[in-house]
Write a protein that holds these residues in place. Structure first.
Motif, PDB file in Angstrom:
ATOM      1  N   PHE A 115       0.827  -1.202   0.000  1.00  0.00           N
ATOM      2  CA  PHE A 115       0.000   0.000   0.000  1.00  0.00           C
ATOM      3  C   PHE A 115       0.863   1.253   0.000  1.00  0.00           C
ATOM      4  O   PHE A 115       1.914   1.311   0.655  1.00  0.00           O
ATOM      5  CB  PHE A 115      -0.914   0.031   1.231  1.00  0.00           C
ATOM      6  CG  PHE A 115      -1.938  -1.072   1.244  1.00  0.00           C
ATOM      7  CD1 PHE A 115      -3.169  -0.885   0.646  1.00  0.00           C
ATOM      8  CD2 PHE A 115      -1.665  -2.283   1.857  1.00  0.00           C
ATOM      9  CE1 PHE A 115      -4.119  -1.893   0.653  1.00  0.00           C
ATOM     10  CE2 PHE A 115      -2.604  -3.304   1.867  1.00  0.00           C
ATOM     11  CZ  PHE A 115      -3.836  -3.104   1.261  1.00  0.00           C
ATOM     12  N   SER A 116       0.382   2.261  -0.719  1.00  0.00           N
ATOM     13  CA  SER A 116       1.021   3.573  -0.718  1.00  0.00           C
ATOM     14  C   SER A 116      -0.074   4.625  -0.677  1.00  0.00           C
ATOM     15  O   SER A 116      -0.882   4.737  -1.602  1.00  0.00           O
ATOM     16  CB  SER A 116       1.885   3.751  -1.972  1.00  0.00           C
ATOM     17  OG  SER A 116       2.520   5.012  -1.960  1.00  0.00           O
ATOM     18  N   LEU A 117      -0.120   5.370   0.423  1.00  0.00           N
ATOM     19  CA  LEU A 117      -1.114   6.421   0.609  1.00  0.00           C
ATOM     20  C   LEU A 117      -0.438   7.776   0.447  1.00  0.00           C
ATOM     21  O   LEU A 117       0.537   8.074   1.147  1.00  0.00           O
ATOM     22  CB  LEU A 117      -1.766   6.328   1.994  1.00  0.00           C
ATOM     23  CG  LEU A 117      -2.384   4.987   2.392  1.00  0.00           C
ATOM     24  CD1 LEU A 117      -3.066   5.108   3.749  1.00  0.00           C
ATOM     25  CD2 LEU A 117      -3.368   4.504   1.347  1.00  0.00           C
ATOM     26  N   ASP A 118      -0.948   8.576  -0.472  1.00  0.00           N
ATOM     27  CA  ASP A 118      -0.361   9.877  -0.760  1.00  0.00           C
ATOM     28  C   ASP A 118      -1.278  10.965  -0.200  1.00  0.00           C
ATOM     29  O   ASP A 118      -2.445  11.056  -0.586  1.00  0.00           O
ATOM     30  CB  ASP A 118      -0.198  10.041  -2.277  1.00  0.00           C
ATOM     31  CG  ASP A 118       0.568  11.303  -2.642  1.00  0.00           C
ATOM     32  OD1 ASP A 118       1.157  11.926  -1.737  1.00  0.00           O
ATOM     33  OD2 ASP A 118       0.568  11.682  -3.830  1.00  0.00           O
ATOM     34  N   VAL A 119      -0.741  11.773   0.716  1.00  0.00           N
ATOM     35  CA  VAL A 119      -1.515  12.845   1.350  1.00  0.00           C
ATOM     36  C   VAL A 119      -0.993  14.183   0.848  1.00  0.00           C
ATOM     37  O   VAL A 119       0.188  14.500   1.029  1.00  0.00           O
ATOM     38  CB  VAL A 119      -1.408  12.782   2.894  1.00  0.00           C
ATOM     39  CG1 VAL A 119      -2.254  13.884   3.532  1.00  0.00           C
ATOM     40  CG2 VAL A 119      -1.858  11.413   3.398  1.00  0.00           C
TER      41      VAL A 119
END
Length: 419
Positions: free
Chosen positions: A259-263
């Motif tokens: 998973f890669s969450l970009d904020v």
């Protein structure tokens, strides 16, 4: 001696072959990459959730509307399963035939900010699965004068369109003489979803694995800008997380979800033209003092600004001249000084760290006195106020009859998203 040398060479070659085989098996571990992004949308300030940016494949690529309604996503992986022996009718243990046990419960994993290491918790569950089942010609297996769909029903009790409990059908199917395409949905009740062979099946193969997943993402308003990465591993095989029974052997023993969450937060402050020059005046102006000699009770100015914020931020006050607890202004001619009290009011949607509204909150100079605030939803160009005030005690000493004075000073207000 010659015999022993040949044996030694054979043994050495066998070990090398075994090591190569093990290395190749570990390299076959299946992995997928799932990405999501949060970027505030001014047109939807109350929508504070991540958007899944992963390109779908499999079921959700074919039926995007159905997946959107159920907030699930799907991916297809080249994970195959082959039977290790014939499937013969009459077995009571469902694991001796085609059966499916999936990790349907919510599982937690930690994603970490790639720069600061800040942890956040993400949850995922497998909400559906499917494949194309390959077998010998079903008309030949049942050896009866029936139609093709009837042959599939005779072989398995019902066609693969119909999901056995606790799975649910999706309405997706397609069949030929030697294959059946299906996709089943899962409930949060973990259990085997099984088909039972009524005739001898010499071999069986699942050509790939489609799996659907659902996510529970962390609150982006409580996360710092940047990228968060994490992963979870599902084991595959008998008695594993993804269990297809004793007969069906997987091509890989693991399925990894990365998973890669970009904020991408917004913090923007707009000061209206001229707002960088603040003039402190009495209420109603200077007329009462100039015409009637009535000293004002206080000097003040309320300076508005517009703020857009989607994450925590801090405000810091810096002064050119600092007094005991406040910034100071001074008269160059006389050298007299006066403290300027400051207060902050923030718009609805921005609170302090305990969730209280920010209305005329006292503001003190110095980095150690910086104050943090947080959004309850994305605030877009909402008005806030900086309140500047000199109280009556100092106004009396500043305004002396027959003595002109000009007080000035520099106050810097810092809005900082790095908290």
């Amino acid at each position: 001696m010659a015999h022993k040398r040949r044996y030694g060479k054979f043994l050495a070659l066998s070990i090398v072959g075994l090591l190569i085989g093990c290395f190749q098996h570990s390299a076959e571990a299946e992995e997928v990459f799932i990405t999501a992004m949060f970027k505030p949308d001014p047109s939807k300030p109350q929508q504070n959730t991540f958007e899944n940016t992963t390109t779908p494949s499999g079921y959700c690529a074919t039926y995007p509307d159905r997946c959107r309604d159920e907030e699930m996503f799907s991916l297809r992986v080249p994970l195959t399963f082959d039977s290790n022996r014939a499937i013969t009718p009459g077995y009571s243990d469902p694991r001796e035939g085609p059966t499916f046990l999936m990790p349907v419960a919510w599982r937690s994993l930690t994603v970490f900010h790639e720069t600061t290491g800040e942890p956040q918790t993400l949850q995922v569950r497998i909400s559906g699965f499917g494949t194309r089942v390959k077998s010998p010609n079903v008309l030949e297996l049942v050896d009866q004068d029936v139609t093709l769909p009837q042959a599939h029903d005779l072989l398995w009790g019902t066609g693969w369109l119909y999901a056995p409990f606790p799975c649910l059908g999706s309405g997706l199917s397609g069949y030929t003489q030697d294959s059946y395409l299906f996709f089943w949905k899962t409930t949060t009740t973990r259990g085997y979803c099984s088909k039972y062979a009524r005739y001898n099946v010499p071999w069986l193969r699942y050509e790939y694995l489609d799996f659907a997943y659902q996510l529970r993402t962390p609150d982006p308003l409580k996360m710092a800008s940047g990228r968060y990465n994490g992963s979870i591993q599902y084991t595959v095989g008998p008695d594993a997380d993804i269990d297809m029974g004793h007969v069906m052997v997987p091509s890989s023993s693991t399925l990894g979800l990365n998973f890669s969450l970009d904020v991408q937060h917004t913090l923007k402050v707009d000061i209206p033209p001229g707002g960088n020059k603040v003039e402190l005046v009495p209420e109603g102006g200077w007329q009462n003092w100039l015409q009637n000699g009535r000293k004002p009770v206080r000097l003040f100015r309320d300076q508005t600004f517009n703020i857009s914020a989607s994450s925590r931020f801090k405000m810091e006050l810096s002064c050119f001249l600092t007094g005991t607890t406040d910034c100071m202004i001074f008269d160059v001619t006389s050298g007299r000084t006066a403290p300027v009290k400051m207060f902050i009011s923030l718009p609805n949607g921005l609170t302090d760290l305990v969730g209280e509204p920010v209305k005329r909150k006292r503001f003190y100079p110095g980095s150690h006195m910086a104050q943090q605030f947080q959004p309850t939803f994305y605030v877009d160009r909402a008005p806030g106020v900086l309140h500047f005030e000199i109280d009556s005690t100092y106004v009396n000493s500043m305004l002396q009859a027959g003595r002109a004075a000009t007080y000035s000073g520099t106050v810097t207000v810092i809005w900082d998203s790095e908290v």
